[in-house]
Motif scaffolding. Structure first.
Motif, short mmCIF file in Angstrom:
data_model
loop_
_atom_site.label_atom_id
_atom_site.label_comp_id
_atom_site.label_asym_id
_atom_site.label_seq_id
_atom_site.Cartn_x
_atom_site.Cartn_y
_atom_site.Cartn_z
N MET A 213 118.34 65.30 130.92
CA MET A 213 117.56 65.63 129.29
C MET A 213 116.04 65.45 129.81
SD MET A 213 119.78 68.47 128.87
CE MET A 213 119.08 67.99 126.44
N THR A 214 116.09 64.13 129.29
CA THR A 214 114.82 63.71 129.02
C THR A 214 113.32 64.35 129.46
OG1 THR A 214 115.06 61.42 130.06
CG2 THR A 214 115.90 61.45 128.05
N PHE A 215 113.82 64.57 131.07
CA PHE A 215 112.86 65.78 131.72
C PHE A 215 112.76 67.25 132.34
CE2 PHE A 215 113.58 61.53 133.19
CZ PHE A 215 112.23 60.60 134.09
N VAL A 216 113.28 67.35 131.08
CA VAL A 216 113.68 69.20 130.55
C VAL A 216 112.89 69.65 129.66
CG1 VAL A 216 115.80 70.98 129.82
CG2 VAL A 216 116.32 68.64 130.70
N GLU A 217 111.95 70.61 130.59
CA GLU A 217 111.18 71.02 129.24
C GLU A 217 111.83 71.92 128.27
OE1 GLU A 217 107.95 73.28 131.38
OE2 GLU A 217 107.69 71.97 132.73
N GLY A 218 110.97 71.70 126.91
CA GLY A 218 111.81 72.16 126.03
C GLY A 218 112.60 71.87 125.11
N THR A 219 112.95 70.89 125.63
CA THR A 219 114.33 69.89 124.67
C THR A 219 113.64 68.99 123.58
OG1 THR A 219 114.99 68.58 126.29
CG2 THR A 219 115.64 70.68 126.35
N LYS A 220 114.37 68.63 123.12
CA LYS A 220 113.94 67.68 122.01
C LYS A 220 113.93 66.51 122.05
CE LYS A 220 116.28 70.27 117.88
NZ LYS A 220 117.38 69.88 116.92
N ALA A 221 114.62 65.82 123.84
CA ALA A 221 114.78 65.10 124.16
C ALA A 221 113.33 64.85 124.97
CB ALA A 221 116.12 65.07 125.21
N PHE A 222 112.67 65.77 125.58
CA PHE A 222 111.84 65.61 126.75
C PHE A 222 111.08 64.69 126.49
CE2 PHE A 222 108.08 67.55 128.17
CZ PHE A 222 108.00 67.33 129.49
N LYS A 223 110.25 64.25 126.99
CA LYS A 223 109.30 62.56 126.80
C LYS A 223 107.51 62.94 127.53
CE LYS A 223 112.87 59.21 126.36
NZ LYS A 223 113.71 57.51 127.25
N GLY A 224 108.28 64.55 127.97
CA GLY A 224 105.84 64.69 128.30
C GLY A 224 106.42 64.47 130.04
N GLU A 225 107.43 64.20 131.37
CA GLU A 225 107.07 64.36 132.22
C GLU A 225 108.07 65.41 133.00
OE1 GLU A 225 106.18 61.06 135.61
OE2 GLU A 225 108.32 60.52 134.08
N SER A 226 108.07 66.45 133.31
CA SER A 226 108.46 67.08 133.32
C SER A 226 108.91 67.40 135.11
CB SER A 226 108.58 68.81 133.78
OG SER A 226 108.86 69.69 133.93
N ALA A 227 111.12 67.03 135.16
CA ALA A 227 111.67 67.71 136.47
C ALA A 227 111.91 69.18 136.52
CB ALA A 227 112.75 66.82 136.66
#
Length: 336
Positions: A213-227
Motif C-alpha cells: 500500500m505504501t507504493f500505491v499512488e493516490g492512497t493515504k498510505a503512499f510515501k512518494g515512491e510509486s510501484a
C-alpha cells in the motif's frame, strides 16, 4: 465453482463465520515476534506468562466483536476459554522458520497433531508458510509436499485447513523495497494459483493483498515512491481473484489500523469478492507498549477503548466482503 466441502469442514467454516457467512476473525497466534516486541518495549525480557496474559486480554475483549479468533496451542489455550462463543482456529506450525538453512523452511509443533488440535477445541487448523514462486524449485518442492501432508491430515479428521502463505524476497533484500513491491502482485497471485489445487486440501486461503500500500499512488498510505498507479493496484486485486475458486481472506500483515482499513476499501473498490479477514496486529499492536510499560490493567483499558474501536473499524470495512458459501454455489449458509 469449488467442490462442496464435507460436513465436518462445513461445520468448522460456519463456526468461524458471522451471520452473513463472512469470516471476521481476530488473530492472536504470534509468539516469538510478540515476545520480542514486549521485551523491547519493556527494556527487559518478556516471559511465557506475558504471552499467556496478553493473549487472554486480547481474546476476552476482541472476541465480543469477532466471529472467531486464531490462537496457538503453546500459549493460547487459556485464552481460548475466554473467547465469548467465537469460533476457534489453532495454529499448527512452529513460530518463525529455520534460519540455519536457506529457503525459510517451516516445521510443525512437536507435541501437536491435527487430531490433538481438534481435541483441544479447534474448529479449523491454520498453517503459515513462507513461500515465493521464485524460490529454488528444490525448496518449493519440499514446501509443497509438506502442505500436501497437512492437507491430507485435515481431510482425514474432516476439519477446515486455512493456509497462510506469506511472500518474501528470495534474494534477501527484504520486502519493503520498491523492487519487491513491483514483484509482489505476481508473488501473491502465483502462490494463490498453486495452493488452490485440490492436491493440497486447502479450504481457505489466508493471503496478503497483492500490492504494497505504501507504493500505491493516490492512497493515504503512499510515501512518494510509486510501484503502481491506483488503477493498476485495483487490477492486481482482480487478477489475484481470478486464479482461485476457493474462499480467501486477507491478513493484515502488521500494518496499522488506518492502512488496513484503506486496504480493505481498495479491495472493495476493485470489486474483488474476498470473504473476510484474519486481522491481528492492526487491532492490538499499539497496545504492546501499554502492556509492557503500564501492566495488564492499563492494557485491558486500552483494549476496551482503542482496541474495540480498531476492530469495529475492520468490521465496518468488511461490508465490502462476500459470503464464502457463494464459492460453492449456495445462496445461504443454511443451503449448505
Amino acid at each position: 465453482m469449488a467442490t462442496k466441502p464435507t460436513p465436518g469442514k462445513i461445520k468448522g467454516l460456519k463456526a468461524v463465520s458471522d451471520a452473513r457467512g463472512v469470516i471476521a476473525a481476530a488473530a492472536m497466534d504470534q509468539r516469538g515476534s510478540l515476545q520480542k516486541s514486549i521485551g523491547a518495549a519493556r527494556g527487559s525480557a518478556a516471559s511465557g506468562d506475558d504471552l499467556v496474559i496478553f493473549k487472554e486480554l486480547v481474546t476476552k475483549t476482541l472476541t465480543k466483536y469477532a466471529s472467531a479468533i486464531l490462537l496457538d496451542p503453546e500459549y493460547g489455550l487459556p485464552a481460548a476459554r475466554q473467547r465469548n462463543d467465537a469460533g476457534l482456529l489453532l495454529a499448527y506450525e512452529k513460530t518463525g522458520y529455520d534460519a540455519t538453512t536457506p529457503g525459510r523452511l517451516p516445521d510443525l509443533l512437536d507435541l501437536w497433531s491435527v487430531r490433538r488440535l481438534k481435541e483441544a477445541g479447534a474448529d479449523c487448523v491454520k498453517i503459515l508458510l513462507y513461500y515465493t514462486p521464485y524460490e529454488d524449485a528444490t525448496v518449493n518442492n519440499l514446501k509443497q509436499a509438506w502442505i500436501e501432508r497437512i492437507g491430507d491430515e485435515c481431510r482425514w479428521h474432516d476439519i477446515p485447513f486455512f493456509l497462510e502463505p506469506v511472500g518474501y524476497d528470495e534474494g534477501g533484500k527484504g520486502e519493503k523495497t520498491l523492487e519487491y513491491a513491483r514483484k509482489k502482485p505476481s508473488v501473491v497471485t502465483k502462490t494463490m494459483e498453486e495452493f488452490t489445487k485440490d492436491r493440497y486440501g486447502v479450504d481457505v486461503l489466508k493471503v496478503e493483498v497483492p500490492v504494497e500500500m505504501t507504493f500505491v499512488e493516490g492512497t493515504k498510505a503512499f510515501k512518494g515512491e510509486s510501484a503502481y498507479t491506483r488503477a493498476q493496484a485495483l487490477q492486481y486485486f482482480r487478477d489475484a481473484e481470478t486464479v482461485t475458486d476457493k474462499p480467501f481472506i486477507y491478513l493484515s500483515a502488521g500494518v496499522t489500523n488506518p492502512i488496513f482499513i484503506e486496504t480493505l476499501a481498495l479491495a472493495g473498490e476493485s470489486g474483488t469478492k474476498f470473504n473476510g479477514v484474519l486481522c491481528g496486529r492492526a487491532t492490538w499492536y499499539d497496545g504492546i507498549k501499554i502492556y509492557a510499560q503500564q501492566g495488564a490493567a492499563a492494557f485491558e483499558a486500552w483494549l476496551d477503548t482503542t482496541g474495540v474501536e480498531n476492530i469495529q473499524n475492520v468490521n465496518e470495512a468488511l461490508k465490502a466482503a462476500s459470503p464464502w458459501y457463494l464459492k460453492y454455489g449456495a445462496s445461504s449458509l443454511a443451503e449448505l
